[in-house]
Design an enzyme around this catalytic site. Structure first.
Site, PDB file in Angstrom:
ATOM      1  N   ARG A  19     -10.236 -11.619   1.801  1.00  0.00           N
ATOM      2  CA  ARG A  19     -11.026 -12.698   1.206  1.00  0.00           C
ATOM      3  C   ARG A  19     -10.232 -14.004   1.195  1.00  0.00           C
ATOM      4  O   ARG A  19     -10.807 -15.089   1.228  1.00  0.00           O
ATOM      5  CB  ARG A  19     -11.467 -12.299  -0.200  1.00  0.00           C
ATOM      6  CG  ARG A  19     -10.358 -12.101  -1.194  1.00  0.00           C
ATOM      7  CD  ARG A  19     -10.762 -11.257  -2.390  1.00  0.00           C
ATOM      8  NE  ARG A  19     -10.926  -9.859  -2.012  1.00  0.00           N
ATOM      9  CZ  ARG A  19     -11.260  -8.899  -2.865  1.00  0.00           C
ATOM     10  NH1 ARG A  19     -11.489  -9.191  -4.143  1.00  0.00           N
ATOM     11  NH2 ARG A  19     -11.376  -7.655  -2.458  1.00  0.00           N
ATOM     12  N   LYS A  44       0.828  -1.195   0.000  1.00  0.00           N
ATOM     13  CA  LYS A  44       0.000   0.000   0.000  1.00  0.00           C
ATOM     14  C   LYS A  44       0.869   1.254   0.000  1.00  0.00           C
ATOM     15  O   LYS A  44       2.021   1.220   0.450  1.00  0.00           O
ATOM     16  CB  LYS A  44      -0.888   0.025   1.256  1.00  0.00           C
ATOM     17  CG  LYS A  44      -1.911  -1.075   1.353  1.00  0.00           C
ATOM     18  CD  LYS A  44      -2.657  -0.985   2.675  1.00  0.00           C
ATOM     19  CE  LYS A  44      -3.704  -2.073   2.802  1.00  0.00           C
ATOM     20  NZ  LYS A  44      -4.856  -1.854   1.903  1.00  0.00           N
TER      21      LYS A  44
END
Length: 517
Positions: free
Chosen positions: A370, A296
């Site tokens: 996920r 990020k």
């Protein structure tokens, strides 16, 4: 309540077995008979139009009409969320008058009032702060106290000293007394039904606020063990060898780049009938999310210490159910990992085989939530055969772009469960907005070398939800809550001060209360 009990005019302090939550000083909540004290620090609530009876009228009469004149001079009419704050008035050190508007007050509005008073009390040096409530709503005292407990939350454990412009070390200490027609006995109902949930919210906020150097997967497990001590709960923890034997490639892939190994934590509560299928709540527990190899940008990366809020929410929900002895069976699953870049980290393009046998190709290691949920969902379905599954995750930035922090995104293939969650969100004040979950999303997740890709294309939130749903049996009622955005307040609300909100604890507790007890 009998007249003799009311005449005693005493306060019942709420002393119940408490969990080791944050050590921040907060006011003790107590309950007393309805009366209007003639001095001290007092809060009252008034409907729009300023009533001709109740606490407002009593104080106005004592002050020869000065209270109504003060309200008129300040333009205060009792509109919803308005405040008249009088210092050194009519013999009171402080008189706080809160407007409630014209509409009848639902429990969540009572909670907001309790939160507003508690936040004022948290900034006050008065040792005793009293709230007088004139209404006769059922369980008003409990909801006022619940809101107060939520609203006065603070996290100061790492501050070594108060700054010069702070309210001071003594602010917010002492007692907050709630005076209603239910009297001191209201404390018993609060202690039994609402204090455990308030404590659960506080625990989830503590976990979500802790920095990543103080909270990692093993430490998360240790804190849950401590919180669960003395409650009728069973704990199961899978370490790396256990997950490896089960083939849990999803959670292991996320955790393999960190020196701190992943864990799968299950917290089981059997408060219902023996043999009844439990409600399963599954949470994303990324104790820090750097993005992994798909790293990020630095801007706001500090907030990724809260990427385990889904896990904090589900375990705290079950702690609350056990604390209030809810007549249900429930299991919380926390998929815990730290997502870091290193020489051992998973890479984009890697193919991962999950415990179910299904495979996926990594498009981004920053779509890690996920990934860990695949194995958690498979395991709870295999082990517990639940009647429904709700997963909770700070999953996508796209849900923040769509909904901001006002709603969490709700995705579900089951209309009945979706309707129950929407109703629970409205009742609890933790509101949801149902988003589309289209079968064609699956076409966009096709991989040329695996069963699925873990991302790609838009809408991002819907694609993430669809991916997660592929690890849930089609006939099983399932919902996915994307709480990114609603998990953190940049500006405070009456029952959720600035910072971690623990979004979902009240929502899931309300779901259970209204539909499964």
């Amino acid at each position: 309540m009998s007249r003799s009990l009311a005449a005693l005019s005493f306060s019942l302090l709420v002393f119940v077995a408490s969990w080791p939550f944050a050590a921040q000083a907060q006011r003790t909540l107590s309950f007393d008979a309805h009366a209007v004290p003639e001095a001290g620090t007092l809060a009252i609530a008034v409907a729009e139009g300023l009533p001709a009876d109740g606490a407002f009228a009593a104080i106005d009469a004592r002050t020869s009409g000065a209270l109504r004149r003060a309200a008129e001079s300040e333009g205060f009419k009792g509109k919803a969320d308005s405040t008249l704050d009088l210092r050194g008035f009519g013999g009171y050190e402080r008189l706080l008058v809160l407007g409630t508007g014209k509409e009848a007050l639902a429990p969540r509005k009572l909670e907001d009032i309790g939160g507003r008073v508690a936040q004022a009390a948290a900034r006050s040096h008065a040792s005793r702060f009293e709230l007088v409530w004139d209404g006769d709503e059922v369980d008003a005292a409990s909801h006022l106290a619940f809101g107060a407990a939520l609203g006065q939350y603070r996290f100061d454990k790492y501050r070594s000293r108060k700054s010069d412009d702070d309210e001071g070390a003594q602010a917010g200490k002492g007692e907050l007394v709630i005076r209603t027609r239910a009297g001191a006995g209201a404390g018993e109902a609060y202690a039994a039904q609402w204090k455990p949930v308030a404590d659960a919210v506080a625990f989830a906020r503590d976990l979500s606020t802790e920095p990543a150097n103080a909270l990692w997967p093993e430490e998360f497990v240790a804190r849950v063990r401590k919180a669960a001590a003395g409650l009728p709960l069973k704990i199961e923890v899978l370490d790396v060898p256990a997950m490896d034997r089960l083939g849990m490639g999803g959670i292991l892939a996320v955790g393999q780049g960190s020196a701190r190994p992943p864990r799968l934590l299950l917290l089981r509560y059997d408060g219902g009938r023996a043999g009844d299928a439990p409600l399963a709540f599954v949470g994303k527990g990324i104790t820090f999310d750097s993005g992994g190899i798909s790293i990020k940008p630095n801007s706001n990366m500090w907030q990724m210490k809260g990427d385990m809020t889904g896990a904090a929410t589900v375990v705290s929900t079950v702690l609350g159910l056990a604390g209030r002895k809810a007549p249900v069976n429930a299991v919380a699953v926390a998929a815990l990992a730290e997502n870091m870049p290193s020489g051992s980290a998973a890479r984009p393009g890697d193919v991962i085989r999950t415990a179910s046998g299904k495979t996926f190709e990594i498009m981004s290691t920053d779509a890690e939530g996920r990934m860990v949920l695949t194995d958690a969902l498979w395991y709870v379905q295999r082990q517990d055969k639940p009647r429904l599954v709700v997963d909770v995750a700070t999953l996508t930035g796209s849900i923040v772009a769509a909904l901001g922090g006002d709603y969490a995104g709700l995705f579900s293939r089951d209309d009945a469960l979706a309707g129950q969650l929407l109703a629970a969100g409205e009742a609890s004040g933790e509101e949801l907005w149902r988003m589309p979950l289209r079968e064609e999303y699956g076409k966009r997740l096709k991989s040329p070398i695996a069963d699925l890709r873990n991302g790609g294309g838009s809408p991002g939130a819907g694609m993430g939800a669809y991916f997660i749903g592929e690890w849930v049996e089609r006939e099983l009622p399932w919902a996915h809550l994307d709480i990114a955005g609603s998990d953190w307040n940049d500006s405070g609300k009456p029952t959720a001060p600035e910072g971690a909100t623990a979004f979902g604890v009240r929502l899931l507790d309300r779901l259970v209360r209204d539909h499964y007890e």
